[in-house]
Design a protein around this motif. Structure first.
Motif, mmCIF file in Angstrom:
data_model
loop_
_atom_site.group_PDB
_atom_site.id
_atom_site.type_symbol
_atom_site.label_atom_id
_atom_site.label_comp_id
_atom_site.label_asym_id
_atom_site.label_seq_id
_atom_site.Cartn_x
_atom_site.Cartn_y
_atom_site.Cartn_z
ATOM 1 N N ASP A 37 0.827 -1.205 0.000
ATOM 2 C CA ASP A 37 0.000 0.000 0.000
ATOM 3 C C ASP A 37 0.861 1.254 0.000
ATOM 4 O O ASP A 37 0.549 2.233 -0.681
ATOM 5 C CB ASP A 37 -0.917 0.014 1.233
ATOM 6 C CG ASP A 37 -2.075 -0.953 1.073
ATOM 7 O OD1 ASP A 37 -2.313 -1.389 -0.073
ATOM 8 O OD2 ASP A 37 -2.710 -1.280 2.083
ATOM 9 N N TYR A 40 2.233 1.876 -3.433
ATOM 10 C CA TYR A 40 1.158 2.330 -4.321
ATOM 11 C C TYR A 40 0.925 3.834 -4.117
ATOM 12 O O TYR A 40 0.873 4.598 -5.082
ATOM 13 C CB TYR A 40 -0.117 1.538 -4.037
ATOM 14 C CG TYR A 40 -1.386 2.227 -4.491
ATOM 15 C CD1 TYR A 40 -1.637 2.438 -5.840
ATOM 16 C CD2 TYR A 40 -2.322 2.680 -3.561
ATOM 17 C CE1 TYR A 40 -2.790 3.085 -6.252
ATOM 18 C CE2 TYR A 40 -3.467 3.323 -3.967
ATOM 19 C CZ TYR A 40 -3.700 3.529 -5.313
ATOM 20 O OH TYR A 40 -4.834 4.172 -5.715
ATOM 21 N N GLU A 41 0.820 4.248 -2.849
ATOM 22 C CA GLU A 41 0.570 5.669 -2.594
ATOM 23 C C GLU A 41 1.771 6.524 -3.002
ATOM 24 O O GLU A 41 1.616 7.606 -3.561
ATOM 25 C CB GLU A 41 0.245 5.880 -1.107
ATOM 26 C CG GLU A 41 -1.100 5.285 -0.739
ATOM 27 C CD GLU A 41 -1.506 5.586 0.688
ATOM 28 O OE1 GLU A 41 -0.874 6.467 1.311
ATOM 29 O OE2 GLU A 41 -2.444 4.941 1.175
ATOM 30 N N GLN A 43 3.985 5.853 -5.318
ATOM 31 C CA GLN A 43 4.186 5.867 -6.763
ATOM 32 C C GLN A 43 3.076 6.607 -7.507
ATOM 33 O O GLN A 43 3.345 7.339 -8.447
ATOM 34 C CB GLN A 43 4.249 4.405 -7.261
ATOM 35 C CG GLN A 43 4.299 4.249 -8.765
ATOM 36 C CD GLN A 43 5.698 4.424 -9.320
ATOM 37 O OE1 GLN A 43 6.476 5.232 -8.823
ATOM 38 N NE2 GLN A 43 6.026 3.678 -10.346
ATOM 39 N N TYR A 44 1.812 6.418 -7.087
ATOM 40 C CA TYR A 44 0.709 6.844 -7.944
ATOM 41 C C TYR A 44 -0.146 7.994 -7.423
ATOM 42 O O TYR A 44 -0.768 8.692 -8.212
ATOM 43 C CB TYR A 44 -0.208 5.649 -8.236
ATOM 44 C CG TYR A 44 0.448 4.595 -9.096
ATOM 45 C CD1 TYR A 44 0.844 4.904 -10.393
ATOM 46 C CD2 TYR A 44 0.688 3.323 -8.608
ATOM 47 C CE1 TYR A 44 1.455 3.954 -11.179
ATOM 48 C CE2 TYR A 44 1.306 2.363 -9.402
ATOM 49 C CZ TYR A 44 1.686 2.683 -10.689
ATOM 50 O OH TYR A 44 2.291 1.757 -11.475
ATOM 51 N N LEU A 45 -0.240 8.168 -6.104
ATOM 52 C CA LEU A 45 -1.139 9.208 -5.610
ATOM 53 C C LEU A 45 -0.390 10.520 -5.403
ATOM 54 O O LEU A 45 0.791 10.530 -5.076
ATOM 55 C CB LEU A 45 -1.811 8.763 -4.308
ATOM 56 C CG LEU A 45 -2.676 7.502 -4.432
ATOM 57 C CD1 LEU A 45 -3.438 7.256 -3.136
ATOM 58 C CD2 LEU A 45 -3.639 7.591 -5.604
ATOM 59 N N ARG A 46 -1.094 11.629 -5.593
ATOM 60 C CA ARG A 46 -0.466 12.942 -5.537
ATOM 61 C C ARG A 46 -1.293 13.897 -4.686
ATOM 62 O O ARG A 46 -2.521 13.871 -4.732
ATOM 63 C CB ARG A 46 -0.362 13.534 -6.951
ATOM 64 C CG ARG A 46 0.467 12.732 -7.923
ATOM 65 C CD ARG A 46 1.946 12.861 -7.615
ATOM 66 N NE ARG A 46 2.770 12.236 -8.641
ATOM 67 C CZ ARG A 46 3.121 10.940 -8.642
ATOM 68 N NH1 ARG A 46 2.730 10.151 -7.676
ATOM 69 N NH2 ARG A 46 3.866 10.458 -9.617
ATOM 70 N N ASP A 47 -0.604 14.785 -3.959
ATOM 71 C CA ASP A 47 -1.310 15.866 -3.271
ATOM 72 C C ASP A 47 -1.760 16.915 -4.284
ATOM 73 O O ASP A 47 -2.816 17.503 -4.161
ATOM 74 C CB ASP A 47 -0.404 16.527 -2.219
ATOM 75 C CG ASP A 47 -0.258 15.642 -1.000
ATOM 76 O OD1 ASP A 47 -1.156 14.826 -0.761
ATOM 77 O OD2 ASP A 47 0.768 15.756 -0.304
ATOM 78 N N ARG B 249 -6.888 11.793 -2.211
ATOM 79 C CA ARG B 249 -5.713 11.998 -3.068
ATOM 80 C C ARG B 249 -5.934 11.189 -4.342
ATOM 81 O O ARG B 249 -6.392 10.054 -4.293
ATOM 82 C CB ARG B 249 -4.441 11.523 -2.373
ATOM 83 C CG ARG B 249 -4.081 12.342 -1.144
ATOM 84 C CD ARG B 249 -2.878 11.730 -0.461
ATOM 85 N NE ARG B 249 -1.629 12.132 -1.084
ATOM 86 C CZ ARG B 249 -0.561 11.320 -1.174
ATOM 87 N NH1 ARG B 249 -0.623 10.091 -0.730
ATOM 88 N NH2 ARG B 249 0.558 11.750 -1.743
ATOM 89 N N LEU B 250 -5.582 11.781 -5.468
ATOM 90 C CA LEU B 250 -5.875 11.155 -6.754
ATOM 91 C C LEU B 250 -4.592 10.790 -7.488
ATOM 92 O O LEU B 250 -3.539 11.398 -7.262
ATOM 93 C CB LEU B 250 -6.664 12.135 -7.636
ATOM 94 C CG LEU B 250 -7.988 12.656 -7.082
ATOM 95 C CD1 LEU B 250 -8.527 13.749 -7.976
ATOM 96 C CD2 LEU B 250 -8.989 11.521 -6.971
ATOM 97 N N MET B 342 -1.877 8.998 -14.198
ATOM 98 C CA MET B 342 -0.570 8.329 -14.189
ATOM 99 C C MET B 342 -0.367 7.377 -15.359
ATOM 100 O O MET B 342 0.754 6.976 -15.646
ATOM 101 C CB MET B 342 -0.386 7.581 -12.863
ATOM 102 C CG MET B 342 -0.317 8.502 -11.675
ATOM 103 S SD MET B 342 1.052 9.655 -11.779
ATOM 104 C CE MET B 342 0.273 11.175 -11.296
#
Lengths: 95, 416
Positions: A37, A40-41, A43-47, B249-250, B342
């Motif tokens: 997890d 994943y956060e 690498q892929y999630l952004r603020d 968060r996206l 992404m």
């Protein structure tokens, strides 16, 4: 945009390659129970903030140093430029 | 209001003083069944299809500025369905079919012009990849023609075929692709939604979401709180900052993409020509201006303007492909803020908050998707299950490892 390089002085942003948020310096612990997890956060999630943000720029056409640039995503104004190495050392990393 | 030739004539004789506003300007009601956040092309299309296809008219569209003031007015108006992957191509082909019937459907002149879109190739491996893509398009019911160099010479005799770095060897042509009038698309959807009872509320920025027990029950706005059974966010370009208000968060970064228009010239560019190897694409508007663009600037931004290095890069690519445009003067240039996902593909999905839905991540390809985006989002909102062609456009696809990496690049090319 002009990036005021701590060693080389003001340089055109076109000399740099952009990577993304400065939090990418803080790689998750791969041995953690929540590593899947966490990565994943990481690498892929952004603020993706609207306003001031710290981000990594690489001086590819120059001295090939990584910089942490504090920049406003609404105005493109750059308020602070540090060597990423200094930021990582200050955060307790060994390099 | 219905338009007719007789009405145009009568108004002309009367000094055009009798025209009325095309849609109402209602005050927000205290509660709606569905609130669509974002009055751009996609949000208006969603409201239109909710009302028309599903009979849901207790719907409001909230727009922080005026309708279609964001990317609906900042794109390069290209419509096409030349994708490869099964998660994408049927969706874009549905969009293409909706484009073909759009004007009859909403009784508004959207100036849909199927003048063809050609992607150029420069090498044997690239030709093979395009042949594969063309076959994928055929399998999804789209049209595709693989042209050799002679075919491109007949279509676009003005290209620099013997370019030293990227000689033009042929291209993949989609004759049904083309362009449409971007504002008219939004206006047509807005008018159709308004006529069916949807409230289009402008100057009404959403400043927060009301979440109770894990369920979204309404929104806070600049014009007071509004309750809703379902809240559908549709604000590509601002997705990051809007969804942050719901604590989400996206997998999205906001980037700026620039576009350019030259002075008006006589008709010369037959359709849309894309030069992927050089990051350049071009078409010619009905007024004669060359409409062209290139790549994103490459750094996160919410400012609707770019910087000069990309201007130089785009113009260099244009000169490399078609040196004849070197004497044309640049008239205007602008920037629009893109949701860069992404993997380069969009999202139409529920979120982890019940009653809160998300549509975004359109990267630089949102305009062509407008009809299908609205169609599939309306389906998701009305039936609470994804439309069959949009089942893979999920927010959690990165976690599950089911990326739709059409180009192998999203905001950055190093995520795959």
């Amino acid at each position: 945009m002009i990036i005021n390089h701590p060693l080389l002085g003001p340089r055109d942003a076109a000399e740099f390659v952009y990577l993304g948020d400065a939090s990418l310096i803080d790689r998750p612990d791969w041995q953690s129970d929540t590593a899947a997890d966490d990565f994943y956060e990481y690498q892929y999630l952004r603020d993706n903030p609207a306003g001031e943000t710290r981000e990594l720029w690489f001086h590819e056409q120059g001295d090939r140093s990584w910089l942490v640039v504090t920049r406003n995503t609404l105005t493109h104004e750059i308020t602070k430029v540090e060597l990423a190495r200094d930021v990582a050392l200050a955060a307790g990393r060994d390099r | 209001m219905k338009y007719s030739g007789w009405k145009v004539l009568r108004q002309a004789l009367g000094g055009n003083k009798g025209w009325e506003p095309v849609w109402r300007d209602p005050a927000p009601k205290p509660a709606y069944d569905i609130i669509v956040v974002g009055g751009g092309g996609h949000g208006l299309a969603t409201a239109y299809y909710l009302a028309k296809e599903y009979g849901l008219t207790n719907v409001a569209v909230l727009e922080k500025s005026w309708l279609a003031s964001g990317n609906a007015g900042r794109n390069t108006t290209i419509i096409r369905s030349n994708y490869l992957l099964p998660g994408n191509e049927p969706f874009y082909e549905l969009s293409m079919k909706l484009w073909e019937n759009l004007e009859q459907d909403f009784n508004y002149n959207a100036m849909v012009s199927q003048r063809g879109v050609v992607n150029l190739y420069h090498s044997d491996p690239q030709r093979d990849a395009f042949a594969r893509r063309g076959n994928a398009m055929h399998m999804a019911g789209a049209d595709a023609v693989l042209l050799d160099e002679q075919g491109i010479r007949e279509l676009c005799p003005f290209l620099d075929f013997d370019n030293a770095r990227f000689p033009v060897k042929g291209g993949l042509w989609q004759p049904r692709g083309g362009t449409a009038r971007h504002d008219a698309v939004a206006w047509g959807y807005a008018r159709g939604a308004d006529q069916r009872g949807v409230d289009l509320i402008q100057n009404c920025e959403v400043t927060g979401f009301q979440v109770k027990n894990g369920r979204c029950i309404g929104v806070e706005t600049a014009r007071g709180p509004i309750a809703a059974k379902k809240v559908a966010v549709c604000v590509a370009g601002s997705s990051g900052r809007v969804m942050a208000q719901a604590g989400l968060r996206l997998p999205i970064e906001s980037h700026v993409l620039q576009a350019f228009v030259s002075e008006g010239l006589k008709p010369i560019i037959p359709g849309v020509v894309t030069f992927g190897a050089g990051h350049f694409y071009i078409s010619q508007s009905d007024k004669g201006g060359l409409v062209f663009g290139g790549d994103i600037d490459g750094y996160n931004t919410y400012a609707q303007r770019g910087n000069l290095p990309v201007v130089e890069d785009v113009c260099e690519s244009g000169m490399a492909l078609m040196p004849m445009i070197g004497r044309a003067r640049l008239l205007r240039m602008w920037g629009g803020v893109m949701d860069m996902s992404m993997d380069g593909s969009p999202f139409i999905d529920k979120t982890s908050v019940d009653g809160l839905y998300f549509n975004g991540g359109w990267c630089y390809g949102g305009f062509k998707a407008t009809p299908a985006s609205g169609w599939c989002y309306a389906h998701l909102l009305a039936k609470d299950e994804p439309h069959p062609v949009a089942t893979e456009l999920r927010l959690d696809r990165f976690k599950r490892g089911h990326m739709i990496d059409e180009k192998g690049a999203g905001a950055q090319p190093n995520l795959h």
